[in-house]
Design a protein around this motif. Structure first.
Motif, PDB file in Angstrom:
ATOM      1  N   THR A 114       0.853  -1.184   0.000  1.00 10.55           N
ATOM      2  CA  THR A 114       0.000   0.000   0.000  1.00 10.55           C
ATOM      3  C   THR A 114       0.894   1.240   0.000  1.00 10.55           C
ATOM      4  OG1 THR A 114      -0.119  -0.068   2.421  1.00 10.55           O
ATOM      5  CG2 THR A 114      -1.949  -1.079   1.205  1.00 10.55           C
ATOM      6  N   PRO A 115       0.462   2.285  -0.678  1.00 13.12           N
ATOM      7  CA  PRO A 115      -0.708   2.364  -1.565  1.00 13.12           C
ATOM      8  C   PRO A 115      -0.374   1.832  -2.955  1.00 13.12           C
ATOM      9  CG  PRO A 115       0.372   4.499  -1.484  1.00 13.12           C
ATOM     10  CD  PRO A 115       1.157   3.603  -0.562  1.00 13.12           C
ATOM     11  N   GLN A 116      -1.231   0.996  -3.470  1.00 16.37           N
ATOM     12  CA  GLN A 116      -1.057   0.438  -4.809  1.00 16.37           C
ATOM     13  C   GLN A 116      -2.264   0.800  -5.657  1.00 16.37           C
ATOM     14  OE1 GLN A 116      -1.260  -3.862  -5.183  1.00 16.37           O
ATOM     15  NE2 GLN A 116       0.299  -3.863  -6.792  1.00 16.37           N
ATOM     16  N   VAL A 117      -2.012   1.156  -6.922  1.00 18.03           N
ATOM     17  CA  VAL A 117      -3.083   1.490  -7.864  1.00 18.03           C
ATOM     18  C   VAL A 117      -3.014   0.547  -9.054  1.00 18.03           C
ATOM     19  CG1 VAL A 117      -3.737   3.184  -9.643  1.00 18.03           C
ATOM     20  CG2 VAL A 117      -3.527   3.904  -7.270  1.00 18.03           C
ATOM     21  N   VAL A 118      -4.187   0.119  -9.505  1.00 19.88           N
ATOM     22  CA  VAL A 118      -4.317  -0.660 -10.733  1.00 19.88           C
ATOM     23  C   VAL A 118      -5.335   0.042 -11.619  1.00 19.88           C
ATOM     24  CG1 VAL A 118      -4.913  -2.885 -11.752  1.00 19.88           C
ATOM     25  CG2 VAL A 118      -3.786  -2.807  -9.515  1.00 19.88           C
ATOM     26  N   VAL A 119      -4.982   0.270 -12.879  1.00 22.01           N
ATOM     27  CA  VAL A 119      -5.866   0.959 -13.824  1.00 22.01           C
ATOM     28  C   VAL A 119      -6.336  -0.028 -14.885  1.00 22.01           C
ATOM     29  CG1 VAL A 119      -6.113   2.876 -15.460  1.00 22.01           C
ATOM     30  CG2 VAL A 119      -4.613   3.123 -13.453  1.00 22.01           C
TER      31      VAL A 119
END
Length: 257
Positions: A114-119
């Motif tokens: 964290t923090p992780q983003v997936v688009v």
């Protein structure tokens, strides 16, 4: 003589442009292109127990404000593996942690964080990396959607009932339905963020998947505290083999009188 030739050319050119402007095939192609426009589902995996997460939450709030009214759908999943560090995130769920680990499998990652983003299930990045996030966002918004999704949401007898139509969903696709609380604030008393008032946006409170068919009806139980003016539903098509998200929509709530 030259003037007459030029005028004739302009007249001919004008007629050609007019013919193109009112060409039904051209209009149909433009309509199809508009319906097939790009979109972006941005999933943030975060926790109130993580001191690196507030900048990512702030960035997503900024992105949301900038893209208001556009096909950008933000989902903040609060994971539960930080809860043993002295502060239990009230929005955390074990299922959200499982979803993050599923992305690790889909994207061949060695670990989660964290923090992780997936688009759109295709791009993975550190959630506070604004430039990288904007680059992924631009790629997806300028790419045609592989599938199409239309949905109507109805609130009835403590349930959210969704009627939907899917086009080009393909095999191995599920319909994901997320109930999202738009805004919340938490005063954190312990852990890495002790003493901080943390603002949150687009908090996923429940997500459920259903096998995707060409058209169908699904239903979810509404969580305690649900308020249609403070919540929204985001639904999307996702390939279960790759994690790729192929279409998304945010239907308006309708209530039976």
């Amino acid at each position: 003589m030259k003037t007459k030739i030029i005028n004739s050319l302009f007249l001919l050119f004008g007629i050609s442009i007019s013919a193109m402007a009112f060409n039904p095939k051209t209009d149909s192609a433009n309509t199809e292109k508009a319906a097939n426009r790009g979109f972006a589902v941005i999933e943030l995996f975060t926790s109130e127990g993580c001191s690196s997460c507030p900048p990512a939450d702030k960035l997503l709030a900024k992105i949301q404000e900038e893209h208001a009214g556009k096909p950008v759908y933000i989902l903040a999943f609060h994971v539960d593996y930080w809860n043993h560090q002295g502060w239990r995130d009230v929005f955390s769920e074990k299922d959200f942690t499982k979803r993050q680990y599923q992305y690790a499998s889909w994207l061949n990652l060695e670990t989660v964080y964290t923090p992780q983003v997936v688009v759109n299930g295709r791009h993975e990045l550190i959630g506070s990396q604004e430039e990288t996030l904007r680059r992924a966002l631009n790629i997806e918004l300028n790419s045609g959607a592989p599938a199409q999704l239309h949905a109507d949401a109805q609130i009835e007898a403590g349930k959210l009932k969704l009627a939907y139509q899917a086009t080009n969903a393909g095999r191995g696709t599920v319909l994901q339905v997320a109930l999202v609380q738009k805004v919340a604030h938490t005063m954190v008393k312990r852990g890495e963020n002790a003493g901080r008032l943390l603002p949150h946006v687009q908090i996923v409170r429940r997500i459920q998947s259903f096998p995707a068919v060409d058209s169908g009806h699904v239903a979810l139980n509404l969580p305690e505290g649900f308020n249609p003016t403070e919540w929204e539903v985001i639904t999307f098509l996702q390939n279960t083999q790759t994690g790729t998200i192929t279409a998304a929509i945010r239907p308006d709530f309708k209530q039976n009188s």
